[in-house]
Design a protein around this motif. Structure first.
Motif, PDB file in Angstrom:
ATOM      1  N   GLN A   1      40.904  12.552  42.494  1.00  0.00           N
ATOM      2  CA  GLN A   1      41.288  13.555  43.485  1.00  0.00           C
ATOM      3  C   GLN A   1      40.550  14.856  43.205  1.00  0.00           C
ATOM      4  O   GLN A   1      40.197  15.140  42.059  1.00  0.00           O
ATOM      5  CB  GLN A   1      42.791  13.798  43.444  1.00  0.00           C
ATOM      6  N   PRO A   2      40.347  15.675  44.235  1.00  0.00           N
ATOM      7  CA  PRO A   2      39.639  16.944  44.030  1.00  0.00           C
ATOM      8  C   PRO A   2      40.552  18.012  43.424  1.00  0.00           C
ATOM      9  O   PRO A   2      41.777  17.934  43.515  1.00  0.00           O
ATOM     10  CB  PRO A   2      39.224  17.340  45.446  1.00  0.00           C
ATOM     11  N   TYR A   3      39.923  18.995  42.806  1.00  0.00           N
ATOM     12  CA  TYR A   3      40.624  20.213  42.400  1.00  0.00           C
ATOM     13  C   TYR A   3      40.898  21.026  43.665  1.00  0.00           C
ATOM     14  O   TYR A   3      40.181  20.902  44.659  1.00  0.00           O
ATOM     15  CB  TYR A   3      39.747  21.049  41.468  1.00  0.00           C
ATOM     16  N   LEU A   4      41.917  21.868  43.614  1.00  0.00           N
ATOM     17  CA  LEU A   4      42.265  22.736  44.734  1.00  0.00           C
ATOM     18  C   LEU A   4      41.951  24.184  44.356  1.00  0.00           C
ATOM     19  O   LEU A   4      42.455  24.680  43.345  1.00  0.00           O
ATOM     20  CB  LEU A   4      43.744  22.619  45.081  1.00  0.00           C
ATOM     21  N   LEU A   5      41.112  24.838  45.152  1.00  0.00           N
ATOM     22  CA  LEU A   5      40.815  26.252  44.975  1.00  0.00           C
ATOM     23  C   LEU A   5      41.540  27.034  46.055  1.00  0.00           C
ATOM     24  O   LEU A   5      41.442  26.700  47.240  1.00  0.00           O
ATOM     25  CB  LEU A   5      39.310  26.510  45.088  1.00  0.00           C
ATOM     26  N   LEU A   6      42.285  28.054  45.633  1.00  0.00           N
ATOM     27  CA  LEU A   6      42.918  29.004  46.536  1.00  0.00           C
ATOM     28  C   LEU A   6      42.535  30.392  46.067  1.00  0.00           C
ATOM     29  O   LEU A   6      42.816  30.761  44.916  1.00  0.00           O
ATOM     30  CB  LEU A   6      44.445  28.868  46.515  1.00  0.00           C
ATOM     31  N   ALA A   7      41.862  31.130  46.907  1.00  0.00           N
ATOM     32  CA  ALA A   7      41.490  32.507  46.578  1.00  0.00           C
ATOM     33  C   ALA A   7      42.017  33.406  47.683  1.00  0.00           C
ATOM     34  O   ALA A   7      42.002  33.042  48.860  1.00  0.00           O
ATOM     35  CB  ALA A   7      39.977  32.649  46.461  1.00  0.00           C
ATOM     36  N   GLU A   8      42.495  34.566  47.283  1.00  0.00           N
ATOM     37  CA  GLU A   8      42.979  35.528  48.264  1.00  0.00           C
ATOM     38  C   GLU A   8      42.006  36.695  48.315  1.00  0.00           C
ATOM     39  O   GLU A   8      41.584  37.224  47.278  1.00  0.00           O
ATOM     40  CB  GLU A   8      44.378  36.020  47.889  1.00  0.00           C
ATOM     41  N   TRP A   9      41.647  37.065  49.539  1.00  0.00           N
ATOM     42  CA  TRP A   9      40.713  38.151  49.815  1.00  0.00           C
ATOM     43  C   TRP A   9      41.365  39.122  50.776  1.00  0.00           C
ATOM     44  O   TRP A   9      42.226  38.729  51.563  1.00  0.00           O
ATOM     45  CB  TRP A   9      39.440  37.586  50.453  1.00  0.00           C
ATOM     46  N   ARG A  10      40.928  40.365  50.752  1.00  0.00           N
ATOM     47  CA  ARG A  10      41.417  41.334  51.746  1.00  0.00           C
ATOM     48  C   ARG A  10      41.065  40.869  53.147  1.00  0.00           C
ATOM     49  O   ARG A  10      41.827  41.069  54.093  1.00  0.00           O
ATOM     50  CB  ARG A  10      40.806  42.713  51.512  1.00  0.00           C
ATOM     51  N   SER A  11      39.876  40.243  53.292  1.00  0.00           N
ATOM     52  CA  SER A  11      39.438  39.749  54.604  1.00  0.00           C
ATOM     53  C   SER A  11      38.481  38.579  54.399  1.00  0.00           C
ATOM     54  O   SER A  11      37.901  38.413  53.321  1.00  0.00           O
ATOM     55  CB  SER A  11      38.726  40.857  55.388  1.00  0.00           C
ATOM     56  N   VAL A  12      38.303  37.795  55.438  1.00  0.00           N
ATOM     57  CA  VAL A  12      37.321  36.708  55.417  1.00  0.00           C
ATOM     58  C   VAL A  12      35.937  37.283  55.134  1.00  0.00           C
ATOM     59  O   VAL A  12      35.149  36.719  54.369  1.00  0.00           O
ATOM     60  CB  VAL A  12      37.336  35.929  56.747  1.00  0.00           C
ATOM     61  N   GLU A  13      35.638  38.430  55.729  1.00  0.00           N
ATOM     62  CA  GLU A  13      34.320  39.047  55.555  1.00  0.00           C
ATOM     63  C   GLU A  13      34.049  39.422  54.098  1.00  0.00           C
ATOM     64  O   GLU A  13      32.907  39.332  53.639  1.00  0.00           O
ATOM     65  CB  GLU A  13      34.196  40.287  56.455  1.00  0.00           C
ATOM     66  N   ASP A  14      35.096  39.834  53.371  1.00  0.00           N
ATOM     67  CA  ASP A  14      34.901  40.156  51.954  1.00  0.00           C
ATOM     68  C   ASP A  14      34.382  38.939  51.189  1.00  0.00           C
ATOM     69  O   ASP A  14      33.560  39.067  50.287  1.00  0.00           O
ATOM     70  CB  ASP A  14      36.196  40.659  51.313  1.00  0.00           C
ATOM     71  N   HIS A  15      34.858  37.763  51.549  1.00  0.00           N
ATOM     72  CA  HIS A  15      34.368  36.550  50.894  1.00  0.00           C
ATOM     73  C   HIS A  15      33.032  36.112  51.482  1.00  0.00           C
ATOM     74  O   HIS A  15      32.037  35.974  50.781  1.00  0.00           O
ATOM     75  CB  HIS A  15      35.383  35.406  51.025  1.00  0.00           C
ATOM     76  N   ARG A  16      33.025  35.898  52.788  1.00  0.00           N
ATOM     77  CA  ARG A  16      31.860  35.307  53.458  1.00  0.00           C
ATOM     78  C   ARG A  16      30.633  36.220  53.443  1.00  0.00           C
ATOM     79  O   ARG A  16      29.528  35.784  53.114  1.00  0.00           O
ATOM     80  CB  ARG A  16      32.247  34.944  54.897  1.00  0.00           C
ATOM     81  N   ASP A  17      30.821  37.483  53.793  1.00  0.00           N
ATOM     82  CA  ASP A  17      29.694  38.403  53.913  1.00  0.00           C
ATOM     83  C   ASP A  17      29.460  39.215  52.645  1.00  0.00           C
ATOM     84  O   ASP A  17      28.381  39.780  52.478  1.00  0.00           O
ATOM     85  CB  ASP A  17      29.918  39.360  55.088  1.00  0.00           C
ATOM     86  N   GLY A  18      30.468  39.293  51.802  1.00  0.00           N
ATOM     87  CA  GLY A  18      30.350  40.048  50.559  1.00  0.00           C
ATOM     88  C   GLY A  18      29.966  39.148  49.398  1.00  0.00           C
ATOM     89  O   GLY A  18      28.800  39.051  49.016  1.00  0.00           O
TER      90      GLY A  18
END
Length: 97
Positions: free
Chosen positions: A49-66
């Motif tokens: 089975q895969p590992y599960l990653l959960l990350a919390e960001w202020r916004s999607v853009e902080d993760h995707r674009d930052g």
């Protein structure tokens, strides 16, 4: 509104210990990213089975674009992506219903 990043990490069988050691090295790369709030990576309870990653960001853009456009992400990829059978699919979630 915070954004929850969700990914299932398909770590190759037999490389779990090395993957977890690499996560420890990679963790500081994400923790200093603007907009980062928290990170959890959960071990699978069953074989294959895969590992599960959960990350919390202020916004999607902080993760995707930052983070994902940064040099830190390139190092994150160098450390962790060699362990995956396939590249994880990332999903984002918002407010609690």
């Amino acid at each position: 509104m915070a954004a929850i990043e969700h990914a299932l990490l398909p770590v190759r069988a037999g490389s779990e210990a090395a993957f977890e050691a690499a996560v420890a090295k990679a963790r500081p790369l994400i923790e200093v990213s603007p907009g980062f709030l928290s990170l959890e990576i959960h071990r699978p309870t069953g074989t294959g089975q895969p590992y599960l990653l959960l990350a919390e960001w202020r916004s999607v853009e902080d993760h995707r674009d930052g983070f994902r456009q940064s040099d830190r992400y390139q190092e994150w990829r160098r450390l962790l992506h060699p362990f995956y059978d396939q590249i994880p699919v990332v999903s984002y979630f918002g407010d609690v219903v």
